[in-house]
Design a protein around this motif. Sequence first.
Motif, short mmCIF file in Angstrom:
data_model
loop_
_atom_site.label_atom_id
_atom_site.label_comp_id
_atom_site.label_asym_id
_atom_site.label_seq_id
_atom_site.Cartn_x
_atom_site.Cartn_y
_atom_site.Cartn_z
N ILE A 123 28.35 42.40 49.77
CA ILE A 123 29.66 41.96 49.33
C ILE A 123 29.90 42.47 47.92
O ILE A 123 29.07 42.31 47.04
CB ILE A 123 29.77 40.42 49.37
N GLN A 124 31.04 43.08 47.68
CA GLN A 124 31.33 43.66 46.38
C GLN A 124 32.42 42.91 45.63
O GLN A 124 32.79 43.31 44.54
CB GLN A 124 31.76 45.14 46.56
N ALA A 125 32.91 41.82 46.19
CA ALA A 125 34.01 41.09 45.56
C ALA A 125 33.55 40.45 44.25
O ALA A 125 32.41 40.03 44.11
CB ALA A 125 34.52 40.01 46.50
N VAL A 126 34.47 40.38 43.30
CA VAL A 126 34.20 39.68 42.05
C VAL A 126 34.44 38.20 42.32
O VAL A 126 35.51 37.82 42.81
CB VAL A 126 35.14 40.18 40.93
N PRO A 127 33.46 37.33 42.05
CA PRO A 127 33.66 35.91 42.32
C PRO A 127 34.70 35.30 41.40
O PRO A 127 34.94 35.79 40.29
CB PRO A 127 32.27 35.30 42.05
N ASP A 128 35.36 34.24 41.88
CA ASP A 128 36.27 33.51 41.02
C ASP A 128 35.44 32.79 39.97
O ASP A 128 34.36 32.27 40.27
CB ASP A 128 37.07 32.48 41.83
N ILE A 129 35.95 32.73 38.76
CA ILE A 129 35.25 32.02 37.71
C ILE A 129 36.18 30.98 37.11
O ILE A 129 37.40 31.07 37.21
CB ILE A 129 34.73 32.95 36.59
N SER A 130 35.58 29.98 36.52
CA SER A 130 36.32 28.99 35.76
C SER A 130 35.50 28.66 34.53
O SER A 130 34.30 28.95 34.48
CB SER A 130 36.60 27.74 36.59
N PHE A 131 36.15 28.08 33.55
CA PHE A 131 35.45 27.64 32.35
C PHE A 131 35.69 26.15 32.18
O PHE A 131 36.75 25.63 32.54
CB PHE A 131 35.97 28.38 31.11
#
Length: 195
Positions: free
Chosen positions: A26-34
Amino acid sequence: MSHEPPRAALQRWLSGPRIAPLPGGIQAVPDISFEFFPPKTEALEAQLWACIRRLEPLAPQFVSVTYGAGGSTQERTHATVLRLVRETSLIPAAHLTCVGATRGAVDDVARRYWDAGVRHIVALRGDVPGGAPYQTHPDGYAFASDLVAGLKRVADFDISVAAYPETHPQAASPAADLDNLKRKLDAGANRAITQ
């Protein structure tokens, strides 16, 4: 100091040797949160907002603002969330707990958020200040699943709940922990998040 675009910096960081490749190619950029803590002093507030300005170009899915044990930072949390709405392009997710509060008080906080334009809540049972054993308020929501259902009655919030890959320390078993997570999702949570 590097001047590469924030998204390029994030992609470089995610694909670097510190993070293992995602399974199955899988090459997708994961969702991130802060997650931010509401500041206690003017100096910490200035530091927080400098940090927010540096992180904003990374375009996280959302940013959450914590809610101290027993709602001890409620007003500072609320002020930080409202400032995020007014002054940034970020989507704030306000932490909201049910420990030590009546259903009416929690619902009032939720209505204040909705009226201010906040649509995302991180719904948590919460911890008792000082580490005391958890006790349900006689007129309160008993657990996070009850809080989620109550929030959905107040407004159509986008709701995140806590998940514990390592199993919650108070869970009777891993299976019981998964059952509790399912109750929160069945009550109307949109996603489960973890640290």
